[in-house]
Write a protein that holds these residues in place. Structure first.
Motif, PDB file in Angstrom:
ATOM      1  N   HIS A 195      19.647 -25.386  24.366  1.00 33.34           N
ATOM      2  CA  HIS A 195      19.987 -24.130  25.021  1.00 33.34           C
ATOM      3  C   HIS A 195      21.495 -24.090  25.248  1.00 33.34           C
ATOM      4  O   HIS A 195      22.043 -24.989  25.893  1.00 33.34           O
ATOM      5  N   TRP A 210      18.331 -21.379  21.856  1.00 31.89           N
ATOM      6  CA  TRP A 210      18.454 -20.360  22.895  1.00 31.89           C
ATOM      7  C   TRP A 210      19.919 -20.162  23.274  1.00 31.89           C
ATOM      8  O   TRP A 210      20.702 -21.115  23.231  1.00 31.89           O
ATOM      9  N   ASN A 212      16.647 -16.988  20.280  1.00 34.19           N
ATOM     10  CA  ASN A 212      16.188 -16.526  21.584  1.00 34.19           C
ATOM     11  C   ASN A 212      17.390 -16.303  22.493  1.00 34.19           C
ATOM     12  O   ASN A 212      18.233 -17.198  22.624  1.00 34.19           O
ATOM     13  N   CYS A 271      18.882 -14.668  26.386  1.00 32.61           N
ATOM     14  CA  CYS A 271      18.750 -14.061  27.707  1.00 32.61           C
ATOM     15  C   CYS A 271      20.053 -13.339  27.997  1.00 32.61           C
ATOM     16  O   CYS A 271      21.136 -13.912  27.836  1.00 32.61           O
ATOM     17  N   CYS A 292      16.149 -12.432  19.310  1.00 31.52           N
ATOM     18  CA  CYS A 292      14.920 -12.091  20.022  1.00 31.52           C
ATOM     19  C   CYS A 292      15.262 -12.092  21.510  1.00 31.52           C
ATOM     20  O   CYS A 292      15.519 -13.157  22.086  1.00 31.52           O
ATOM     21  N   ARG A 351      14.589 -12.384  25.036  1.00 29.24           N
ATOM     22  CA  ARG A 351      13.476 -12.977  25.771  1.00 29.24           C
ATOM     23  C   ARG A 351      13.499 -12.646  27.260  1.00 29.24           C
ATOM     24  O   ARG A 351      12.464 -12.710  27.919  1.00 29.24           O
TER      25      ARG A 351
END
Length: 232
Positions: free
Chosen positions: A81, A100, A125, A127, A160, A162
């Motif tokens: 991440h 991520w 992924n 955020c 994507c 998330r």
């Protein structure tokens, strides 16, 4: 005690805190995932956490992370991440070497990450980071800018989306700690749709994980409570 013993003990203590907070919130004990923030920690510490059962690791400094990744290729199920500030000249390597990204807040960075995600890899992924404190030293978009950023990122095939992420100002008072986490959850509820549920709330660190979990965190980012001060 060996390094393995120390980190395993700390890891278990953090898991116990997460489970206790989830129970207090009336949530399943497995509702919250743990990211071990391993920035500025040696490879030996990451291996010790891995042997303790940890699989998701967070890094903030790209070159340091790439060096560690090269030394840990035998651990094929690690999930990496990226939790640091994104720079335009580093998006290609972030897109290639991470699973991520937690601090996405710039449409240009989003476009570059999508375009530079290697062919054959699943979408990256991400955020989206929201700045709820208004601090200029903190990254993230203002709440009123989240909608356009979300729309932009959802249209990019290499990403994507998330969920959402925030890094609030520190506080020792639980009620004060909970306020920005509640705001992030409310933003998620406002913008979530059936085809983009924003199921991930990446919020909470060593000193405020309980407050974050009480407000719905699904991923907490824990460094010092697992690794202590820099170990090497």
């Amino acid at each position: 005690m060996t390094l393995d013993d120390i980190i395993a003990q700390h890891h278990n203590q953090v898991l116990a805190r997460i489970q206790a907070a989830a129970k207090r919130a009336g949530r399943p004990v497995d509702a919250v995932g743990l990211i071990a923030v391993s920035k500025q920690q040696p490879v030996a510490a990451i291996r010790a956490a891995y042997r303790a059962g940890q699989r998701a690791f967070g890094e903030s400094y790209l070159q340091e992370a790439l060096t560690k990744q090269a030394q840990l290729t035998d651990l094929t199920d690690i999930e990496w991440h990226f939790i640091g500030r994104i720079q335009s000249n580093k998006t290609r390597q972030i897109a290639a070497h991470f699973d991520w990204v937690h601090g996405l807040a710039d449409p240009g960075h989003a476009r570059r990450l999508s375009e530079q995600r290697p062919v054959g890899r699943s979408p990256l992924n991400v955020c989206l980071q929201v700045n709820l404190s208004g601090e200029t030293t903190k990254g993230g978009v203002a709440p009123e800018a989240l909608g356009p950023l979300l729309e932009h990122c959802r249209a990019l095939p290499g990403l994507c989306v998330r969920g959402l992420m925030t890094l609030p100002a520190p506080s020792e008072d639980e009620a004060t700690q909970r306020r920005p986490f509640r705001q992030l959850r409310e933003l998620r509820d406002r913008f979530a749709t059936p085809d983009c549920p924003l199921e991930v709330l990446s919020m909470g660190m060593s000193d405020d994980l309980e407050a974050a979990i009480l407000e719905g965190a699904t991923l907490v980012r824990i460094g010092s409570a697992i690794f202590g001060a820099r170990l090497g």
